[in-house]
Design an enzyme around this catalytic site. Structure first.
Site, PDB file in Angstrom:
ATOM      1  N   HIS A  10       0.863  -1.192   0.000  1.00 33.26           N
ATOM      2  CA  HIS A  10       0.000   0.000   0.000  1.00 33.26           C
ATOM      3  C   HIS A  10       0.890   1.228   0.000  1.00 33.26           C
ATOM      4  CE1 HIS A  10      -2.939   2.984   0.961  1.00 33.26           C
ATOM      5  NE2 HIS A  10      -2.524   3.152   2.203  1.00 33.26           N
ATOM      6  N   HIS A  32       1.062   5.729  -1.173  1.00 33.97           N
ATOM      7  CA  HIS A  32       0.364   6.931  -1.631  1.00 33.97           C
ATOM      8  C   HIS A  32       1.169   7.516  -2.794  1.00 33.97           C
ATOM      9  CE1 HIS A  32      -2.487   7.870   1.944  1.00 33.97           C
ATOM     10  NE2 HIS A  32      -2.154   6.588   1.969  1.00 33.97           N
ATOM     11  N   ASP A  83       0.892  -5.666 -20.442  1.00 32.91           N
ATOM     12  CA  ASP A  83       1.886  -6.637 -19.972  1.00 32.91           C
ATOM     13  C   ASP A  83       1.544  -7.139 -18.565  1.00 32.91           C
ATOM     14  OD1 ASP A  83       3.539  -6.613 -22.231  1.00 32.91           O
ATOM     15  OD2 ASP A  83       4.794  -4.985 -21.487  1.00 32.91           O
ATOM     16  N   HIS A  97      -8.683   7.531  -1.756  1.00 31.81           N
ATOM     17  CA  HIS A  97      -7.586   7.167  -0.874  1.00 31.81           C
ATOM     18  C   HIS A  97      -6.309   6.919  -1.704  1.00 31.81           C
ATOM     19  CE1 HIS A  97      -6.330   4.489   2.820  1.00 31.81           C
ATOM     20  NE2 HIS A  97      -5.324   5.176   2.339  1.00 31.81           N
ATOM     21  N   TYR A 102       8.125 -14.835 -22.091  1.00 23.83           N
ATOM     22  CA  TYR A 102       8.868 -13.742 -21.469  1.00 23.83           C
ATOM     23  C   TYR A 102       9.602 -14.287 -20.255  1.00 23.83           C
ATOM     24  CZ  TYR A 102      10.001  -9.233 -19.433  1.00 23.83           C
ATOM     25  OH  TYR A 102      10.678  -8.156 -18.917  1.00 23.83           O
TER      26      TYR A 102
END
Lengths: 232, 232, 232, 232
Positions: free
Chosen positions: A96, A98, A121, A172, A230
């Protein structure tokens, strides 16, 4: 050696990636690493600057959000992590932040449209923005409800958390996840990059259109499909 | 010492420039260096982080895209490089990135207009954006077709690859090239810079106009013309 | 010790500031330092990367643009510097960059409006954008004419080069100057900063208005007026 | 050891954070640290580059703005700091920068709307922009009046300086404060971050709306309320 050593180390390393990748300032972010067999996860302590962290300072919490081991208070977002681990047994890490562009999209309450192959991708869909909870849920057990806000959004859109590993919590900021804590942080950085490019693409061409389906499918499958070619 | 040592070293050095120039995050880019006499090129291995690279890890591939030497799988974009080397005998290096501004222009499907002398120092034309392939080509041998998408766009515009060393692959990202791998990477950074300035110029003045022809000619020729007087 | 040692050292130090201040990539910029008593200036050699520079590599040129001392070819912009030193006897240094925001304003052919005190701390006027020369001047002795393009713009606006130490050469990029080469580079960085803020201010508020005269005067005079009280 | 040693050290450390956090270039900013018992504060000397600072160079000034100790001239903004300390007895530090995005908002004369939880983690209101003073105040004791411009704006809006620790001085730049000089600088960085995100959110969605009240309250209180559960 503690049975929690591995997840403490993984959570510590992943948290330390956040400032290096310019995804956080100060203490604005947290990463956790889970051990589903033990039913616990290691998470960043609340409000502690990154340069003061160590593996030993990671807090061990169970999937109900109860502290099992560690001397510090866990991240204030701990219950959101706990809800996600409870309902998504294949998630090994959650991140998480910001970060600037992803957070700005969250604030704007818009999904991030899939405009290019960089996005494809990693995802075949617009990055969803979960709309804010109602007031009752906010005033209640907020961080716990944020977990359900995420799960409900995925369900409403028909998205599988194995395939869509990133979301914007409306008003948020972003949450991302993956098989490991490192992969969750990788997804945070990818999301920040595609969020920035999506805004720029709209500024360059206000009539910018979504990537065509054949390109979405091609790019996603060459990295994630059964015949992916890949990587090593 | 291996006959491939020089191109391995050149490809390695050029790849390592990408993160230093802030043109890539993680593994989002690849550079190759060709030896036309040997009919091969050295290219970044697929999905390997830049800080784990070494000259020995560069993969040697022929112009059909077949691996000739090396223990790792080459970049997933290898066939695009192979097609370009096959058809452009004077190209010694190719660089592919997902740099922020150039990629945003590619996503917007617009050419980058020539607005200033920074652009004219390197090109006399708008940087072309090759429109996306049709679905059949995408579903077929995609990376191989991407090479032709680039070559066809240059041909349709009447551009010579010796003079126009950069292109946007629509919906995807930029490819640049040059006499050496180092020059290809230089062009990637130049393109990123002029792509950013072009967006800013349009934001500052929505009626912004293309650079006048006399200035385009003057700036290009003082660096690249027969009487050039730039450099040593 | 050579009589040119001081200006070589000053030019070297000032050139090395450009990449540190993120004002240039590769070789996109040049700074010179003049000795008016000797009638010469030291300037960056053309096309040489900053990390290969040394004081000894600075080229000594007279005010007609003729090389007096040094083994390398001087910057391709040398004649522009020469014209400015010839006509502005109090200028000790000149800096030319292609810094992102200032160059974008130059490409947009707009003056940078004085929107805030950061600008007024250095200038009392909008930073002028000299409109591009006519074709004949461009096709002629271009860099020499660029010097007059700058001088003519200052004259037409009624600006004194002692007070206005920065200009945008339309379609091209900024030139700045000052009593020393270090001050010229300082002005390059200040211009880049106010150019970025001016664009942002217009984006935040399209009805953004110029700074009021009383604030312009106050801020300029507290730094530059007869009763200035800024600095030591 | 001097009785001013603690605030000199605090002011020095806090000033040195400004360039590290990319909030200033050159000498564009100043931080002070107050000792209310002694009725003095330590502040950056005027016009001295950050890399030449030391604790001993911090200037000790009383709350009337008179220099008490130190050999250098204090920041030209010293009287603004003095006024704020005089009227706000719980402020231990003040920070003033010309950081890019916050300054652009100040130039645009707009408050920074509260669009997300990053903002609500620190404030419950739009960051106020104090409109420019009248000409008489500007021409008078300008820096002293700037202090009152700030105090008056807070009063007119009904804001308590304990809760709103940041303001934009219209046409100029931000001032922030806090219990310590370190907290004041932290607030400068937070303001810069939310100022950037607010512009981006408006660009992504021109119909972007303010954060709902329940989220503002929740986020502010979990960090600052009586039952706060953020941090250790």
């Amino acid at each position: 050696m503690s049975k929690y050593q591995d997840i403490r180390e993984a959570a510590y390393q992943a948290n330390m990636e956040l400032p290096k990748l310019n995804l956080v300032i100060f203490t604005f972010g947290n990463v956790s690493a889970a051990d589903h067999d033990l039913g616990v996860f290691a998470i960043k302590p609340s409000g502690v600057p990154y340069d003061e962290l160590s593996p030993a300072k990671m807090v061990i919490v169970d999937f109900d959000g109860k502290v099992i081991d560690g001397e510090l208070r866990p991240s204030s977002d701990t219950k959101t992590h706990a809800v996600l681990y409870t309902h998504c047994k294949d998630i090994g890490g959650i991140s998480h932040t910001h970060s600037t562009y992803a957070t700005a999209w969250a604030q704007s309450l818009r999904d991030v449209p899939i405009y290019g192959t960089t996005h494809a991708d990693h995802n075949t869909v617009d990055v969803p923005c979960a709309q804010p909870m109602n007031n009752k849920m906010i005033q209640g057990d907020y961080e716990y409800q944020t977990g359900f806000q995420i799960l409900n959004c995925l369900q409403e859109r028909g998205f599988d958390y194995h395939e869509v590993e990133m979301i914007l919590v409306g008003s948020h900021a972003p949450f991302t996840w993956g098989k490991t804590a490192g992969k969750a942080v990788y997804n945070s950085a990818v999301l920040e990059s595609i969020a920035q490019m999506a805004l720029l693409a709209e500024q360059i061409n206000p009539q910018c259109v979504r990537l065509k389906e054949s390109l979405i499918k091609k790019h996603y499958e060459r990295k994630h499909g059964p015949d992916s070619y890949y990587g090593q």
